[in-house]
Design a protein around this motif. Sequence first.
Motif, PDB file in Angstrom:
ATOM      1  N   VAL A  25       0.834  -1.206   0.000  1.00  0.00           N
ATOM      2  CA  VAL A  25       0.000   0.000   0.000  1.00  0.00           C
ATOM      3  C   VAL A  25       0.869   1.257   0.000  1.00  0.00           C
ATOM      4  O   VAL A  25       0.635   2.200  -0.774  1.00  0.00           O
ATOM      5  N   ILE A  26       1.891   1.285   0.844  1.00  0.00           N
ATOM      6  CA  ILE A  26       2.750   2.467   0.941  1.00  0.00           C
ATOM      7  C   ILE A  26       3.533   2.671  -0.350  1.00  0.00           C
ATOM      8  O   ILE A  26       3.622   3.785  -0.877  1.00  0.00           O
ATOM      9  N   ALA A  27       4.107   1.589  -0.876  1.00  0.00           N
ATOM     10  CA  ALA A  27       4.889   1.695  -2.109  1.00  0.00           C
ATOM     11  C   ALA A  27       4.005   2.122  -3.277  1.00  0.00           C
ATOM     12  O   ALA A  27       4.409   2.950  -4.108  1.00  0.00           O
ATOM     13  N   ALA A  28       2.796   1.587  -3.345  1.00  0.00           N
ATOM     14  CA  ALA A  28       1.882   1.966  -4.421  1.00  0.00           C
ATOM     15  C   ALA A  28       1.481   3.433  -4.299  1.00  0.00           C
ATOM     16  O   ALA A  28       1.364   4.141  -5.304  1.00  0.00           O
ATOM     17  N   SER A  29       1.285   3.908  -3.072  1.00  0.00           N
ATOM     18  CA  SER A  29       0.911   5.311  -2.871  1.00  0.00           C
ATOM     19  C   SER A  29       2.028   6.244  -3.310  1.00  0.00           C
ATOM     20  O   SER A  29       1.776   7.271  -3.956  1.00  0.00           O
ATOM     21  N   ILE A  30       3.263   5.907  -2.971  1.00  0.00           N
ATOM     22  CA  ILE A  30       4.397   6.728  -3.392  1.00  0.00           C
ATOM     23  C   ILE A  30       4.533   6.708  -4.911  1.00  0.00           C
ATOM     24  O   ILE A  30       4.779   7.740  -5.549  1.00  0.00           O
ATOM     25  N   GLY A  31       4.341   5.534  -5.503  1.00  0.00           N
ATOM     26  CA  GLY A  31       4.440   5.435  -6.951  1.00  0.00           C
ATOM     27  C   GLY A  31       3.346   6.185  -7.688  1.00  0.00           C
ATOM     28  O   GLY A  31       3.529   6.582  -8.847  1.00  0.00           O
ATOM     29  N   LEU A  32       2.210   6.408  -7.021  1.00  0.00           N
ATOM     30  CA  LEU A  32       1.095   7.102  -7.657  1.00  0.00           C
ATOM     31  C   LEU A  32       1.229   8.624  -7.623  1.00  0.00           C
ATOM     32  O   LEU A  32       0.474   9.311  -8.312  1.00  0.00           O
ATOM     33  N   LEU A  33       2.150   9.137  -6.817  1.00  0.00           N
ATOM     34  CA  LEU A  33       2.254  10.593  -6.669  1.00  0.00           C
ATOM     35  C   LEU A  33       2.463  11.320  -7.995  1.00  0.00           C
ATOM     36  O   LEU A  33       1.735  12.274  -8.298  1.00  0.00           O
ATOM     37  N   PRO A  34       3.427  10.916  -8.833  1.00  0.00           N
ATOM     38  CA  PRO A  34       3.584  11.631 -10.111  1.00  0.00           C
ATOM     39  C   PRO A  34       2.342  11.545 -10.994  1.00  0.00           C
ATOM     40  O   PRO A  34       1.969  12.525 -11.645  1.00  0.00           O
ATOM     41  N   TYR A  35       1.701  10.375 -10.996  1.00  0.00           N
ATOM     42  CA  TYR A  35       0.503  10.207 -11.826  1.00  0.00           C
ATOM     43  C   TYR A  35      -0.635  11.100 -11.344  1.00  0.00           C
ATOM     44  O   TYR A  35      -1.323  11.744 -12.140  1.00  0.00           O
ATOM     45  N   MET A  36      -0.832  11.176 -10.028  1.00  0.00           N
ATOM     46  CA  MET A  36      -1.926  11.981  -9.497  1.00  0.00           C
ATOM     47  C   MET A  36      -1.653  13.471  -9.681  1.00  0.00           C
ATOM     48  O   MET A  36      -2.597  14.255  -9.887  1.00  0.00           O
ATOM     49  N   LEU A  37      -0.407  13.881  -9.623  1.00  0.00           N
ATOM     50  CA  LEU A  37      -0.083  15.280  -9.896  1.00  0.00           C
ATOM     51  C   LEU A  37      -0.426  15.643 -11.340  1.00  0.00           C
ATOM     52  O   LEU A  37      -0.961  16.717 -11.617  1.00  0.00           O
ATOM     53  N   GLN A  38      -0.136  14.724 -12.268  1.00  0.00           N
ATOM     54  CA  GLN A  38      -0.474  14.962 -13.669  1.00  0.00           C
ATOM     55  C   GLN A  38      -1.986  14.985 -13.866  1.00  0.00           C
ATOM     56  O   GLN A  38      -2.514  15.819 -14.622  1.00  0.00           O
ATOM     57  N   GLU A  39      -2.702  14.086 -13.193  1.00  0.00           N
ATOM     58  CA  GLU A  39      -4.160  14.062 -13.283  1.00  0.00           C
ATOM     59  C   GLU A  39      -4.757  15.361 -12.740  1.00  0.00           C
ATOM     60  O   GLU A  39      -5.699  15.923 -13.328  1.00  0.00           O
ATOM     61  N   THR A  40      -4.221  15.849 -11.633  1.00  0.00           N
ATOM     62  CA  THR A  40      -4.715  17.099 -11.055  1.00  0.00           C
ATOM     63  C   THR A  40      -4.498  18.263 -12.018  1.00  0.00           C
ATOM     64  O   THR A  40      -5.378  19.114 -12.186  1.00  0.00           O
ATOM     65  N   LYS A  41      -3.338  18.279 -12.647  1.00  0.00           N
ATOM     66  CA  LYS A  41      -3.033  19.340 -13.609  1.00  0.00           C
ATOM     67  C   LYS A  41      -4.005  19.310 -14.779  1.00  0.00           C
ATOM     68  O   LYS A  41      -4.502  20.359 -15.227  1.00  0.00           O
ATOM     69  N   GLU A  42      -4.306  18.125 -15.297  1.00  0.00           N
ATOM     70  CA  GLU A  42      -5.220  18.009 -16.432  1.00  0.00           C
ATOM     71  C   GLU A  42      -6.647  18.387 -16.050  1.00  0.00           C
ATOM     72  O   GLU A  42      -7.341  19.076 -16.814  1.00  0.00           O
ATOM     73  N   ILE A  43      -7.092  17.953 -14.875  1.00  0.00           N
ATOM     74  CA  ILE A  43      -8.448  18.302 -14.429  1.00  0.00           C
ATOM     75  C   ILE A  43      -8.569  19.804 -14.229  1.00  0.00           C
ATOM     76  O   ILE A  43      -9.575  20.423 -14.606  1.00  0.00           O
ATOM     77  N   TYR A  44      -7.542  20.410 -13.646  1.00  0.00           N
ATOM     78  CA  TYR A  44      -7.559  21.860 -13.438  1.00  0.00           C
ATOM     79  C   TYR A  44      -7.640  22.594 -14.773  1.00  0.00           C
ATOM     80  O   TYR A  44      -8.414  23.554 -14.925  1.00  0.00           O
ATOM     81  N   ALA A  45      -6.850  22.148 -15.761  1.00  0.00           N
ATOM     82  CA  ALA A  45      -6.863  22.810 -17.072  1.00  0.00           C
ATOM     83  C   ALA A  45      -8.228  22.667 -17.739  1.00  0.00           C
ATOM     84  O   ALA A  45      -8.752  23.630 -18.334  1.00  0.00           O
ATOM     85  N   ILE A  46      -8.830  21.487 -17.639  1.00  0.00           N
ATOM     86  CA  ILE A  46     -10.145  21.272 -18.250  1.00  0.00           C
ATOM     87  C   ILE A  46     -11.203  22.149 -17.593  1.00  0.00           C
ATOM     88  O   ILE A  46     -12.051  22.753 -18.265  1.00  0.00           O
ATOM     89  N   GLN A  47     -11.176  22.243 -16.268  1.00  0.00           N
ATOM     90  CA  GLN A  47     -12.173  23.051 -15.553  1.00  0.00           C
ATOM     91  C   GLN A  47     -11.994  24.531 -15.867  1.00  0.00           C
ATOM     92  O   GLN A  47     -12.980  25.279 -15.954  1.00  0.00           O
ATOM     93  N   CYS A  48     -10.762  24.966 -16.059  1.00  0.00           N
ATOM     94  CA  CYS A  48     -10.541  26.368 -16.454  1.00  0.00           C
ATOM     95  C   CYS A  48     -11.122  26.633 -17.843  1.00  0.00           C
ATOM     96  O   CYS A  48     -11.707  27.695 -18.086  1.00  0.00           O
ATOM     97  N   LEU A  49     -10.972  25.671 -18.764  1.00  0.00           N
ATOM     98  CA  LEU A  49     -11.530  25.826 -20.099  1.00  0.00           C
ATOM     99  C   LEU A  49     -13.057  25.871 -20.067  1.00  0.00           C
ATOM    100  O   LEU A  49     -13.688  26.505 -20.932  1.00  0.00           O
TER     101      LEU A  49
END
Length: 226
Positions: A139-163
């Motif tokens: 669980v801990i290793a998977a959570s750490i590994g997901l950090l870059p992916y979730m940051l990218q997802e947050t960036k994309e969602i933010y850009a879409i909502q701004c549009l």
Amino acid sequence: MLAKHGAHRRADKHAGSLLSATQYCALALLLSLVLSSSAFFLPSSALGALIAIDLLLVIHGLYLKNKITALLKVGAAQLALTLPLYYLLHGEAQLLDGVIVVLRVFLAMLPGWWLSSTQSPERLGEVLSWGLPAKWAFVIAASIGLLPYMLQETKEIYAIQCLRGANITPKALRNPKNWPELVYCVLLPVLIQLLKLSKQMAKAAKLRHFGKVNKPTHWPSSREDK
């Protein structure tokens, strides 16, 4: 006979390199924990030395072509939210204290960024399993590994909502009335996406009979195979 002997030599060489990678990961994890903890426990006069050490981690991460833009944006957002609150609650005299608080939080996050950028989840899971049950290590290793992916997802969602016209631009967020819109438009979708991804990972682990044995196999990652 010679072919068999050569295969054994290659296997021994691969095992040795894998052991070195695991030991390196353990040292990296220990270093990250020490540096993250130091960001909160060191006195303000010693933060300069901590900044110098974290700067070396940043240089190493950038050398490996890892992006730090998202982390810098998080730090800037924390600064933009914290300083007005300090100004309203304590006045101009304690703005420097607010800057130091934000700096400590940012310095605590930097080692985690470096760790997730330089170490594979497979090796982190193996190192964590030395002192934790296999499920907790996963669980801990998977959570750490997901950090870059979730940051990218947050960036994309933010850009879409701004549009779509949401009032969550940096200029709009200067008004606290627009902060709930940031929660509804960005944070909640990110949370839903994270829960969906966690469910998929749990299902995948279950289909692979994860947890049936006390010491699961830790396969080498693709980065170590190259």
